[in-house]
Design a protein around this motif. Structure first.
Motif, mmCIF file in Angstrom:
data_model
loop_
_atom_site.group_PDB
_atom_site.id
_atom_site.type_symbol
_atom_site.label_atom_id
_atom_site.label_comp_id
_atom_site.label_asym_id
_atom_site.label_seq_id
_atom_site.Cartn_x
_atom_site.Cartn_y
_atom_site.Cartn_z
ATOM 1 N N SER A 172 10.070 -12.191 -7.458
ATOM 2 C CA SER A 172 9.891 -13.308 -8.373
ATOM 3 C C SER A 172 10.911 -14.383 -8.045
ATOM 4 N N VAL A 173 10.568 -15.590 -8.451
ATOM 5 C CA VAL A 173 11.462 -16.731 -8.238
ATOM 6 C C VAL A 173 11.635 -17.402 -9.588
ATOM 7 N N GLY A 174 12.874 -17.465 -10.036
ATOM 8 C CA GLY A 174 13.130 -18.046 -11.353
ATOM 9 C C GLY A 174 12.367 -17.335 -12.452
ATOM 10 N N GLY A 175 12.222 -16.027 -12.322
ATOM 11 C CA GLY A 175 11.548 -15.239 -13.353
ATOM 12 C C GLY A 175 10.032 -15.217 -13.223
ATOM 13 N N LYS A 176 9.489 -15.972 -12.269
ATOM 14 C CA LYS A 176 8.037 -16.038 -12.110
ATOM 15 C C LYS A 176 7.604 -15.138 -10.951
ATOM 16 N N ARG A 177 6.656 -14.241 -11.210
ATOM 17 C CA ARG A 177 6.223 -13.315 -10.155
ATOM 18 C C ARG A 177 5.431 -14.051 -9.086
ATOM 19 N N VAL A 178 5.822 -13.885 -7.831
ATOM 20 C CA VAL A 178 5.080 -14.558 -6.760
ATOM 21 C C VAL A 178 4.303 -13.602 -5.863
ATOM 22 N N SER A 179 4.791 -12.363 -5.707
ATOM 23 C CA SER A 179 4.042 -11.440 -4.851
ATOM 24 C C SER A 179 4.476 -10.010 -5.122
ATOM 25 N N ASN A 180 3.541 -9.091 -4.906
ATOM 26 C CA ASN A 180 3.883 -7.669 -4.966
ATOM 27 C C ASN A 180 3.854 -7.172 -3.528
ATOM 28 N N ASP A 181 5.016 -6.898 -2.975
ATOM 29 C CA ASP A 181 5.108 -6.632 -1.546
ATOM 30 C C ASP A 181 4.848 -5.170 -1.206
ATOM 31 N N VAL A 182 4.146 -4.980 -0.102
ATOM 32 C CA VAL A 182 3.868 -3.640 0.402
ATOM 33 C C VAL A 182 4.516 -3.524 1.776
ATOM 34 N N GLN A 183 5.451 -2.619 1.881
ATOM 35 C CA GLN A 183 6.117 -2.451 3.162
ATOM 36 C C GLN A 183 5.250 -1.640 4.097
ATOM 37 N N VAL A 184 4.880 -2.255 5.205
ATOM 38 C CA VAL A 184 4.039 -1.586 6.194
ATOM 39 C C VAL A 184 4.866 -1.245 7.426
ATOM 40 N N SER A 185 5.923 -1.969 7.598
ATOM 41 C CA SER A 185 6.736 -1.843 8.799
ATOM 42 C C SER A 185 8.178 -2.114 8.384
ATOM 43 N N GLU A 186 9.117 -1.721 9.207
ATOM 44 C CA GLU A 186 10.498 -1.996 8.847
ATOM 45 C C GLU A 186 11.348 -2.236 10.086
ATOM 46 N N LYS A 187 12.410 -2.981 9.853
ATOM 47 C CA LYS A 187 13.388 -3.119 10.925
ATOM 48 C C LYS A 187 14.081 -1.775 11.097
ATOM 49 N N TYR A 188 14.671 -1.563 12.249
ATOM 50 C CA TYR A 188 15.449 -0.334 12.413
ATOM 51 C C TYR A 188 16.923 -0.670 12.586
#
Ligand SMILES: [Zn+2]
Length: 463
Positions: free
Chosen positions: A201-217
């Protein structure tokens, strides 16, 4: 503009998706009780124990009628136990694994404005070490499993919950590695849900629900300089601390090149439709690898910067052995978070080139683990998207690569597709994982509980 789009989305989707029934108060209370109990157990990665967390969860499960035969407690050493519990389904499909780790990053009372191991609800937040990383999800997995049983829910596949030790920093007692090696059949699954993706969220407003598919190592480097030393009354220019300081100074001014991959392109493309209008153009360009736009977006937030490049930062220092002696050793740990398609060798060669001092030895410190990205599977992405839509109309589910590494990499390497998804929302500029006064919004905790309850139901029900 943004508001109009959101309103339109809300109107159309409310007719398409069933409303989610609110979580009964008793279930919210149960989740809160388990959460509090877990936060107040000192399971610090280096000084604490995870076994009491596993035992506390097992007590809750037994009290709810789970048979001993379906509860496993064990681990690499007696203090670092993992819990695995199985809720039986019809067996029509292969199991789903719900993972959370129960160790936490160390927290010192003097660094915090409150006791990090006392669960505090204040000003609309839950405070305490592990409130975000990762005891909210651990508590919710247990509470929701108990709720499924109480409600007589019959999934079409077994639901396995694993609460595991020592995700933070890995090491010899890591629960996921231990289970894969010693009790693989307990956690064998078609798909796994884990930490690593959260709501932004940005400033209390929800912008996205993120799904981690990949990650840095992660690659840790040790920079070290050895020197003959001598009496400090007779200094010479060739000083180990100065060599190291120079190396770190050059590192501090260096940045890795910006680039995207399949997952981050999908992420920036999605964000270009929902972000603040002033950056939408740039986000769309980033999804198409525009160099100037990548520069601007990387400067906009530390999170976007870390999404777009490999990063290396000095995290620990040691050096000298007496106030009145020239140092014989100066050393630093440099922690790198590497994009999946950058090799260890590339990072090592780059660091050597930047440091440009053969007095400074640069070595990889510890084993490097990296796993392949999960596929963006339709069943998982659809369930996440529709559940998100049902609870927060207009908020998209966004595939992403996370900056931190999780235990998901061991599971991916072992062939279990793993997705980081939580539905706990955090303000983008207020991420306190590993930091002082770690916290999660009270509302976000209960919303995440409802989200994960519904998401797992959708992934375990044949329609
Ligand atoms: Zn974590």
């Amino acid at each position: 503009m943004l508001k109009r789009i959101m309103a339109a989305a809300a109107l159309t989707t409310s007719t398409v998706f069933a409303q989610i029934a609110p979580t009964p108060e008793a279930e919210k209370q149960l989740a809160r009780d388990i959460y509090k109990e877990m936060i107040e157990i000192k399971s610090g990665y280096s000084t604490g124990a995870t076994t009491p967390v596993a035992e506390a969860a097992a007590r809750r499960l037994r009290a709810a009628g789970f048979p001993d035969a379906d509860i496993f407690i064990g681990g690499a050493i007696p203090s670092k136990a993992n819990l695995v519990v199985r809720y039986h389904g019809t067996g029509a499909r292969r199991p789903i694994l719900l993972l959370a780790h129960t160790d936490v990053v160390e927290a010192k009372r003097e660094d915090w404005s409150m006791d990090p191991f006392t669960f505090v609800e204040k000003d609309g937040y839950f405070y305490g070490r592990g409130t975000g990383d990762d005891k909210a999800q651990a508590a919710v997995w247990i509470a929701n499993l108990i709720r499924y049983k109480r409600e007589g829910f019959r999934p079409d596949r077994d639901i396995i919950v694993a609460l595991t030790a020592d995700e933070e920093g890995g090491g010899p007692y890591n629960g996921v590695q231990w289970l894969l090696k010693n009790q693989r059949k307990l956690i064998e699954a078609d798909v796994c849900l884990n930490e690593g993706g959260w709501g932004e969220s940005v400033g209390g407003k929800r912008v996205s629900n993120d799904v981690q598919v990949s990650e840095k190592y992660v690659v840790n480097y040790r920079f070290s300089v050895k020197n003959a030393g001598g009496h400090s009354s007779l200094p010479v220019p060739d000083n180990a601390i100065y060599h190291l300081a120079g190396a770190l100074d050059r590192l501090s001014k260096f940045i890795f090149p910006l680039k995207t991959n399949k997952v981050t392109q999908a992420y920036f493309s999605a964000m270009s439709k929902i972000e603040d209008p002033s950056v939408r153009d740039d986000l769309a360009k980033v999804a198409n690898n525009d160099p100037a736009a990548m520069e601007r977006i990387a400067r906009a937030t530390t999170a976007w910067n870390a999404t777009l490049r490999t990063t290396c930062v000095a995290t620990q220092l040691e050096g000298g052995h007496a106030k009145n002696a020239l140092p014989q050793l100066a050393a630093a740990t440099v922690n790198c978070r590497v994009q999946p398609d950058d090799s260890v060798d590339y990072v090592t060669q780059t660091l050597k080139r930047i440091v440009a001092d053969d007095q400074v030895t640069i070595e990889v410190d510890g084993a490097v683990e990296s796993g392949p990205p999960s596929e963006m599977r339709d069943d998982v992405m659809t369930a996440v998207r529709t559940t998100t839509e049902a609870i927060w109309p207009g908020v998209p589910a966004v595939p992403m690569m996370v900056m931190g590494a999780t235990d998901g990499l061991y599971l991916r390497a072992a062939g279990i597709q793993t997705y980081g998804v939580q539905g706990f929302f955090y303000d983008r500029d207020d991420i306190r994982f590993h930091g002082r006064d770690e916290r999660l919004k009270v509302q976000s905790f209960y919303d995440g509980q409802a989200f994960l309850y519904e998401l797992v139901k959708r992934l375990t029900s044949t329609r």
